[in-house]
Write a protein that holds these residues in place. Sequence first.
Motif, PDB file in Angstrom:
ATOM      1  N   VAL A   3       0.852  -1.189   0.000  1.00 18.36           N
ATOM      2  CA  VAL A   3       0.000   0.000   0.000  1.00 18.36           C
ATOM      3  C   VAL A   3       0.887   1.239   0.000  1.00 18.36           C
ATOM      4  CG1 VAL A   3      -0.232  -0.150   2.535  1.00 18.36           C
ATOM      5  CG2 VAL A   3      -1.825   1.276   1.209  1.00 18.36           C
ATOM      6  N   LEU A   4       0.587   2.178  -0.894  1.00 20.38           N
ATOM      7  CA  LEU A   4       1.308   3.450  -0.980  1.00 20.38           C
ATOM      8  C   LEU A   4       0.333   4.595  -0.739  1.00 20.38           C
ATOM      9  CD1 LEU A   4       3.491   2.988  -4.224  1.00 20.38           C
ATOM     10  CD2 LEU A   4       3.959   2.190  -1.901  1.00 20.38           C
ATOM     11  N   GLY A   5       0.708   5.545   0.111  1.00 23.03           N
ATOM     12  CA  GLY A   5      -0.103   6.744   0.288  1.00 23.03           C
ATOM     13  C   GLY A   5       0.047   7.351   1.672  1.00 23.03           C
ATOM     14  N   SER A  62      -2.775   9.676  -3.240  1.00 22.22           N
ATOM     15  CA  SER A  62      -1.503   9.793  -3.946  1.00 22.22           C
ATOM     16  C   SER A  62      -1.722  10.408  -5.320  1.00 22.22           C
ATOM     17  CB  SER A  62      -0.850   8.413  -4.096  1.00 22.22           C
ATOM     18  OG  SER A  62      -0.459   7.901  -2.842  1.00 22.22           O
ATOM     19  N   HIS A  63      -0.639  10.957  -5.857  1.00 23.89           N
ATOM     20  CA  HIS A  63      -0.663  11.561  -7.184  1.00 23.89           C
ATOM     21  C   HIS A  63       0.295  10.809  -8.097  1.00 23.89           C
ATOM     22  CE1 HIS A  63       1.089  14.522 -10.124  1.00 23.89           C
ATOM     23  NE2 HIS A  63      -0.193  14.506 -10.466  1.00 23.89           N
ATOM     24  N   ASP A  64      -0.144  10.574  -9.334  1.00 24.78           N
ATOM     25  CA  ASP A  64       0.690   9.921 -10.345  1.00 24.78           C
ATOM     26  C   ASP A  64       1.152   8.547  -9.849  1.00 24.78           C
ATOM     27  OD1 ASP A  64       2.185   9.465 -12.664  1.00 24.78           O
ATOM     28  OD2 ASP A  64       3.963  10.439 -11.836  1.00 24.78           O
ATOM     29  N   LEU A  65       0.182   7.690  -9.560  1.00 25.56           N
ATOM     30  CA  LEU A  65       0.456   6.314  -9.146  1.00 25.56           C
ATOM     31  C   LEU A  65       0.060   5.376 -10.282  1.00 25.56           C
ATOM     32  CD1 LEU A  65       1.156   4.089  -7.092  1.00 25.56           C
ATOM     33  CD2 LEU A  65      -1.191   4.299  -6.212  1.00 25.56           C
ATOM     34  N   VAL A  66       1.006   4.546 -10.716  1.00 23.51           N
ATOM     35  CA  VAL A  66       0.758   3.567 -11.769  1.00 23.51           C
ATOM     36  C   VAL A  66       0.873   2.167 -11.171  1.00 23.51           C
ATOM     37  CG1 VAL A  66       1.526   2.648 -13.984  1.00 23.51           C
ATOM     38  CG2 VAL A  66       1.606   5.117 -13.557  1.00 23.51           C
ATOM     39  N   ILE A  67      -0.181   1.364 -11.378  1.00 26.09           N
ATOM     40  CA  ILE A  67      -0.225  -0.015 -10.887  1.00 26.09           C
ATOM     41  C   ILE A  67      -0.382  -0.900 -12.115  1.00 26.09           C
ATOM     42  CG2 ILE A  67      -1.430  -1.627  -9.376  1.00 26.09           C
ATOM     43  CD1 ILE A  67      -2.564   0.813  -7.868  1.00 26.09           C
ATOM     44  N   GLN A  68       0.659  -1.657 -12.468  1.00 33.26           N
ATOM     45  CA  GLN A  68       0.628  -2.382 -13.742  1.00 33.26           C
ATOM     46  C   GLN A  68       1.413  -3.699 -13.689  1.00 33.26           C
ATOM     47  OE1 GLN A  68       2.393   0.386 -16.529  1.00 33.26           O
ATOM     48  NE2 GLN A  68       4.486  -0.063 -15.879  1.00 33.26           N
ATOM     49  N   PHE A  69       0.981  -4.634 -14.549  1.00 39.15           N
ATOM     50  CA  PHE A  69       1.661  -5.920 -14.736  1.00 39.15           C
ATOM     51  C   PHE A  69       1.790  -6.717 -13.442  1.00 39.15           C
ATOM     52  CE2 PHE A  69       3.378  -3.093 -18.110  1.00 39.15           C
ATOM     53  CZ  PHE A  69       2.831  -3.757 -19.208  1.00 39.15           C
ATOM     54  N   PHE A 105      -7.034  -4.909  -6.532  1.00 36.09           N
ATOM     55  CA  PHE A 105      -6.361  -3.644  -6.813  1.00 36.09           C
ATOM     56  C   PHE A 105      -7.286  -2.475  -6.479  1.00 36.09           C
ATOM     57  CE2 PHE A 105      -4.690  -6.830  -9.741  1.00 36.09           C
ATOM     58  CZ  PHE A 105      -3.326  -6.705  -9.554  1.00 36.09           C
ATOM     59  N   ASP A 106      -6.697  -1.292  -6.233  1.00 34.64           N
ATOM     60  CA  ASP A 106      -7.523  -0.164  -5.815  1.00 34.64           C
ATOM     61  C   ASP A 106      -6.790   1.152  -6.028  1.00 34.64           C
ATOM     62  OD1 ASP A 106      -9.319   1.547  -4.572  1.00 34.64           O
ATOM     63  OD2 ASP A 106      -8.778   0.934  -2.538  1.00 34.64           O
ATOM     64  N   CYS A 107      -7.481   2.117  -6.667  1.00 35.71           N
ATOM     65  CA  CYS A 107      -7.127   3.534  -6.595  1.00 35.71           C
ATOM     66  C   CYS A 107      -8.126   4.150  -5.629  1.00 35.71           C
ATOM     67  CB  CYS A 107      -7.224   4.198  -7.968  1.00 35.71           C
ATOM     68  SG  CYS A 107      -5.977   3.665  -9.155  1.00 35.71           S
ATOM     69  N   ASP A 108      -7.687   4.457  -4.423  1.00 32.21           N
ATOM     70  CA  ASP A 108      -8.606   4.736  -3.327  1.00 32.21           C
ATOM     71  C   ASP A 108      -8.642   6.224  -2.996  1.00 32.21           C
ATOM     72  OD1 ASP A 108      -9.802   2.405  -1.186  1.00 32.21           O
ATOM     73  OD2 ASP A 108      -9.805   4.467  -0.468  1.00 32.21           O
ATOM     74  N   LEU A 109      -9.282   6.545  -1.880  1.00 33.79           N
ATOM     75  CA  LEU A 109      -9.568   7.910  -1.440  1.00 33.79           C
ATOM     76  C   LEU A 109      -8.403   8.863  -1.681  1.00 33.79           C
ATOM     77  CD1 LEU A 109     -11.150   7.013   2.018  1.00 33.79           C
ATOM     78  CD2 LEU A 109     -12.361   7.502  -0.105  1.00 33.79           C
ATOM     79  N   GLY A 110      -8.692   9.988  -2.328  1.00 34.16           N
ATOM     80  CA  GLY A 110      -7.694  11.027  -2.538  1.00 34.16           C
ATOM     81  C   GLY A 110      -6.751  10.783  -3.691  1.00 34.16           C
TER      82      GLY A 110
END
Length: 365
Positions: A268-270, A300-307, A328-333
Amino acid sequence: MKDVLRRGALIMTALLVVSISVLVVPPQAANTTYYVDCAGNDNNTGTSTAAAWRTMARASQQTYGPGDSILFKRGCTFSGTGFKPTGNGSVSAPVTIADYGSGNLPQLDGVGANEPALLLLNVQNYTVRNLDLTQHGQTPQLIETQHGKDQDQNSDEYMRAIVHILGLGPVGVQSCGEACTVRNVTLENLKVHDGSWNGIYAGSGYYQVDTKTYGYVDNLVIQNVEAWNNHKSGVDVTSTYTKTVTYASTNIKVLNSHLHHNGADGVVLGPVDHGLIDGNDCSYNGQNRNARLGCWGWDSHDLVIQFNEAHHNVAPFYNNVTRDSGGFDCDLGSEDCVMQYNWSHDNTGEGFLIMTWPIGYGFSR
């Protein structure tokens, strides 16, 4: 007149002696390799395999510089006070913490109430590779069941991950500069397991903004790591949560790693600016905590989750408050967050989640 000349001659002689003394002082050692062996002796110099140190505590007493290496002997277990190096490398000549010899990876085991195996506090330009890391003696946090978080939301101020990376300045000083910045750290080919908090944790200051203790982490690369059976997450990178658009952790990469069977998330990043989660297997996570996922980020800003592949992620219980437990998740904020070319399957919850702030939440996000 003779007395004046005599005094002048004495002064010149003294200055010459001082100059010669300065000239003969040996230069500070650079690019030094230090060895740590479970059969060594802490009274040794540490600068050869025949004169190796024995403990992580002794290795922590040395201040390291550009090009220095600290090598732990394969086949050995080093238990006790964790390794806490001081001093900085350079971009072209980082400090290296690694292994030597043959056999199993050297194991660093931090033993104590809140003891990491490795603490990188306000250091820059480090490479850490080829180690087996764990910890014993730290009591896991109590978890509140509805949201699956630590009951003490200030736990990051005293809990220690197995590999704990921390940029930390003095209380009340937000612009604390390079002195409170961890920069240019690479973790590679590590095994990180059986921790009573996070496996790998990178924090920029303390998480709760009310603590008013700030710091920075920039350019952290975590690659080819296996992190498993940690009470919280395999990898957690965060920073002081100001509830506004600020990012104290920047340029974070988690690559080609196996993050599995952890109590919370695989990774988890953020809050993070410029993050990349690429090529990882995030599986069987969420064993202890509610609302967890395989690979994800938030605020977070400019987060890429791939492969990546995320599978068999679960929840610790199944009732009316069970949440997430997906892939997978692009979550709050999240802002400019991309999920692409991932494989999500056999998770208890959703394959992919996109979440925004609830109406009325009140944050400037």
